[in-house]
Design an enzyme around this catalytic site. Structure first.
Site, short mmCIF file in Angstrom:
data_model
loop_
_atom_site.label_atom_id
_atom_site.label_comp_id
_atom_site.label_asym_id
_atom_site.label_seq_id
_atom_site.Cartn_x
_atom_site.Cartn_y
_atom_site.Cartn_z
N TYR A 37 0.82 -1.21 0.00
CA TYR A 37 0.00 0.00 0.00
C TYR A 37 0.86 1.27 0.00
O TYR A 37 0.59 2.21 -0.75
CB TYR A 37 -0.96 0.03 1.21
CG TYR A 37 -1.78 1.29 1.18
CD1 TYR A 37 -2.75 1.47 0.22
CD2 TYR A 37 -1.53 2.33 2.09
CE1 TYR A 37 -3.47 2.64 0.13
CE2 TYR A 37 -2.25 3.51 2.02
CZ TYR A 37 -3.22 3.66 1.04
OH TYR A 37 -3.92 4.83 0.96
N SER A 119 -4.19 14.53 6.27
CA SER A 119 -5.07 13.87 5.31
C SER A 119 -6.46 13.65 5.87
O SER A 119 -6.63 13.36 7.06
CB SER A 119 -4.46 12.52 4.93
OG SER A 119 -5.41 11.72 4.25
N TYR A 143 -10.81 15.13 0.93
CA TYR A 143 -11.48 14.32 -0.09
C TYR A 143 -12.93 14.75 -0.03
O TYR A 143 -13.57 14.64 1.01
CB TYR A 143 -11.33 12.83 0.20
CG TYR A 143 -10.00 12.26 -0.21
CD1 TYR A 143 -9.52 12.45 -1.50
CD2 TYR A 143 -9.23 11.52 0.68
CE1 TYR A 143 -8.30 11.92 -1.90
CE2 TYR A 143 -8.01 10.98 0.29
CZ TYR A 143 -7.55 11.19 -0.99
OH TYR A 143 -6.35 10.67 -1.37
N THR A 169 -8.14 17.42 -2.94
CA THR A 169 -7.55 16.44 -3.85
C THR A 169 -8.58 16.01 -4.89
O THR A 169 -9.65 15.52 -4.54
CB THR A 169 -7.01 15.23 -3.07
OG1 THR A 169 -6.04 15.70 -2.14
CG2 THR A 169 -6.37 14.21 -4.00
N HIS A 312 -0.43 12.07 -7.74
CA HIS A 312 -0.65 11.20 -6.58
C HIS A 312 0.44 10.14 -6.50
O HIS A 312 0.19 9.00 -6.10
CB HIS A 312 -2.03 10.55 -6.70
CG HIS A 312 -2.73 10.33 -5.39
ND1 HIS A 312 -3.72 11.14 -4.94
CD2 HIS A 312 -2.58 9.38 -4.43
CE1 HIS A 312 -4.18 10.70 -3.77
NE2 HIS A 312 -3.48 9.64 -3.43
N ASP A 343 4.34 17.88 -6.71
CA ASP A 343 4.82 16.64 -6.09
C ASP A 343 4.76 15.48 -7.07
O ASP A 343 4.32 15.63 -8.21
CB ASP A 343 4.11 16.31 -4.78
CG ASP A 343 2.73 15.66 -4.93
OD1 ASP A 343 2.42 15.10 -6.00
OD2 ASP A 343 1.96 15.72 -3.95
N GLY A 345 7.42 11.97 -7.19
CA GLY A 345 8.70 11.49 -7.70
C GLY A 345 9.94 12.08 -7.05
O GLY A 345 11.05 11.63 -7.32
N ARG A 347 12.85 12.45 -4.73
CA ARG A 347 13.54 11.52 -3.83
C ARG A 347 14.80 12.12 -3.22
O ARG A 347 15.45 11.48 -2.41
CB ARG A 347 13.91 10.22 -4.59
CG ARG A 347 12.72 9.38 -5.01
CD ARG A 347 11.96 8.85 -3.80
NE ARG A 347 10.73 8.14 -4.18
CZ ARG A 347 9.55 8.71 -4.33
NH1 ARG A 347 9.39 10.02 -4.14
NH2 ARG A 347 8.50 7.99 -4.66
C1 FNR Z 1 -0.74 9.33 -0.65
N1 FNR Z 1 -1.24 10.50 -1.22
C2 FNR Z 1 -2.38 11.08 -0.71
N2 FNR Z 1 -2.84 12.26 -1.21
C3 FNR Z 1 -3.94 12.86 -0.71
O1 FNR Z 1 -4.32 13.91 -1.18
N3 FNR Z 1 -4.59 12.28 0.36
C4 FNR Z 1 -4.19 11.11 0.91
O2 FNR Z 1 -4.80 10.63 1.87
C5 FNR Z 1 -3.07 10.46 0.35
N4 FNR Z 1 -2.65 9.26 0.85
C6 FNR Z 1 -1.47 8.69 0.38
C7 FNR Z 1 -1.00 7.53 0.95
C8 FNR Z 1 0.22 7.00 0.55
C9 FNR Z 1 0.72 5.76 1.19
C10 FNR Z 1 0.97 7.64 -0.47
C11 FNR Z 1 2.31 7.11 -0.92
C12 FNR Z 1 0.48 8.79 -1.07
C13 FNR Z 1 -0.48 11.18 -2.29
C14 FNR Z 1 0.57 12.13 -1.69
O3 FNR Z 1 -0.04 13.23 -1.09
C15 FNR Z 1 1.52 12.66 -2.78
O4 FNR Z 1 0.79 13.23 -3.84
C16 FNR Z 1 2.45 11.60 -3.34
O5 FNR Z 1 2.89 10.73 -2.33
C17 FNR Z 1 3.65 12.25 -4.02
O6 FNR Z 1 4.45 11.33 -4.64
P1 FNR Z 1 5.78 10.70 -3.99
O7 FNR Z 1 6.54 11.83 -3.31
O8 FNR Z 1 5.31 9.66 -3.02
O9 FNR Z 1 6.46 10.12 -5.18
#
Ligand code: FNR
Length: 416
Positions: A37, A119, A143, A169, A312, A343, A345, A347
């Site tokens: 996940y 979140s 959301y 989002t 995302h 956002d 990618g 790292r």
């Molecule tokens: C997310 N992301 C996310 N975005 C959001 O608006 N609400 C959320 O609850 C979540 N939950 C979530 C869970 C997990 C496990 C991940 C990995 C990502 C997306 C997050 O905000 C963001 O856009 C991305 O994680 C950015 O990409 P990188 O930095 O993980 O590559």
């Protein structure tokens, strides 16, 4: 420089600095289900990979002989001075990374003073997370529920908890095709993790109690729950105040999951709905998940205060354009009109630098700090963010840049 000095004396960091080593350390720590996940993307994970690979296409061209003996990473965003243009991206279901989830993160990172975007899918009531953040700036990610009362309630709670902005989002009105989760038979959104935020909401609880009082005849026979599902339901009951905690056999946890599935999102949402949100709150509104320049234009025309160019983390549309590749065209439409965040990618600190050089006003970090949280708790998440800041600062020094704004102005390379 502290990180370097410790290295000079042979001290190895508890949380790996090298991004792939960090990822592997997290993987060793996590159950297969949690790893799937947290780390997984949609489909064949092409967009997740493309998000990271895109940074190879935008090389940095360093400049020499600039006095870089002092550097300033601070920026202004929505009227507030931030120590650096980095935010903690909203991440739901953090219980999968650490048992104390959002609270562990908040306590671990608050001293950095970088905004934490809480979140909707949080594993703790947002009031508790906000309290754990102390003076640290916080935003709320929404959301947009199919239930208007629930939207109102979440927005009111976010305001009362001192959130500086509301990030809506748009890209996840329906969960993407999460192949790794599907193969493990596990979709955390339908379990306990990430429902605590809802369970702590009075409107949501009312909806659940109505469902218990008037159960619908199920269209399909309910499958016998797996052991993991039972454990998850029990863990969710923890967040329910009062009698439910005392009665774990209560139908409420199941009804809560069903209610959650009903109200999680509103796939019918369109641009016309944004006017209502504008009336609902005076918090700055930031739309997350913009990839197309015309959508960016539309957001600005409708009076939105900012956008996040994001896919995302490649978790929604497999095959979608790498987020960094989408950024220049979006900026071509709306640069200067509203803050444009980025956002997906990132790292490393050098990656942050590249996104800023292309014109992003600030960036959100997702998986890197989640992995840090898994490996080293709150201080692990903090360490990962400190590595990003240190590398960003160092990259500025080594490329002849003294302030964040100079990253952009100095980035017009002769070859591009
Ligand atoms: C997310 N992301 C996310 N975005 C959001 O608006 N609400 C959320 O609850 C979540 N939950 C979530 C869970 C997990 C496990 C991940 C990995 C990502 C997306 C997050 O905000 C963001 O856009 C991305 O994680 C950015 O990409 P990188 O930095 O993980 O590559």
């Amino acid at each position: 420089s502290r990180i370097y000095r410790e290295g000079l004396f042979g001290r190895r960091p508890r949380v790996p600095v090298e991004p792939r080593a960090l990822e592997q350390a997290a993987r060793r720590r996590l159950s297969p289900r949690a790893w799937a996940y947290l780390a997984g993307g949609a489909g064949q994970q092409r967009t997740d990979a493309a998000n990271r690979a895109a940074f190879d296409d935008f090389p940095i061209v360093p400049r020499m002989l600039v006095d870089v003996s002092t550097r300033d990473l601070s920026v202004e965003l929505f009227g507030r001075t931030l120590p650096a243009p980095l935010l903690f991206a909203p991440v739901g279901a953090l219980e999968l990374a650490h048992p104390r989830a959002d609270l562990e993160l908040a306590e671990g990172v608050r001293e950095l003073g970088l905004p934490v975007v809480i979140s909707t899918q949080g594993s703790a009531p947002l009031e508790d997370t906000a309290a754990a953040l102390g003076d640290c700036p916080r935003w709320f990610q929404l959301y947009w529920s199919s239930n208007d009362d629930l939207v109102d309630s979440l927005v009111r709670r976010a305001e009362a908890a001192g959130c500086d902005a509301l990030m809506v989002t748009l890209d996840t009105h329906t969960l993407g095709w999460r192949t790794l989760d599907l193969d493990l038979g596990s979709l955390p959104f339908t379990r306990a993790e990430g429902i605590a935020q809802y369970v702590s909401d009075p409107v949501f609880r009312r909806l659940v109690e109505e469902r218990v009082a008037h159960p619908a005849t199920p269209a399909e026979p309910t499958p016998r729950p797996t052991r993991a599902a039972v454990a998850a339901a029990l863990s969710m009951a923890r967040h329910w105040p009062g009698p439910v905690r005392a009665n774990l056999r209560s139908p409420l946890p199941r009804a809560a999951v069903e209610t959650f599935l009903d109200v999680f999102s509103r796939p019918s949402l369109t641009w016309e709905h944004l006017g209502r949100l504008r009336e609902l709150t005076r918090m700055p509104l930031v739309l997350k998940g913009i990839q197309h320049p015309e959508d960016a234009r539309r957001a600005v025309d409708l009076g939105m205060d900012g956008i996040v160019v994001s896919n995302h983390g490649g978790r929604q549309v497999d095959g979608a354009i790498a987020s960094l590749r989408a950024l220049p065209a979006v900026l071509g439409q709306v640069a200067g009109a509203v803050p444009v965040l980025f956002d997906s990618g990132i790292r490393s600190g050098a990656d942050v630098y590249k996104a800023l050089a292309l014109g992003a006003d600030a960036v959100l970090i997702g998986r890197p700090w989640v992995f840090g949280l898994a490996v080293g708790g709150g201080s692990g998440a903090r360490a990962v963010m400190e590595y990003l800041l240190a590398e960003l600062d160092l990259t500025m020094a080594l490329t002849g840049v003294r302030a964040i704004a100079e990253i952009r102005s100095g980035s017009e390379s002769p070859s591009s």
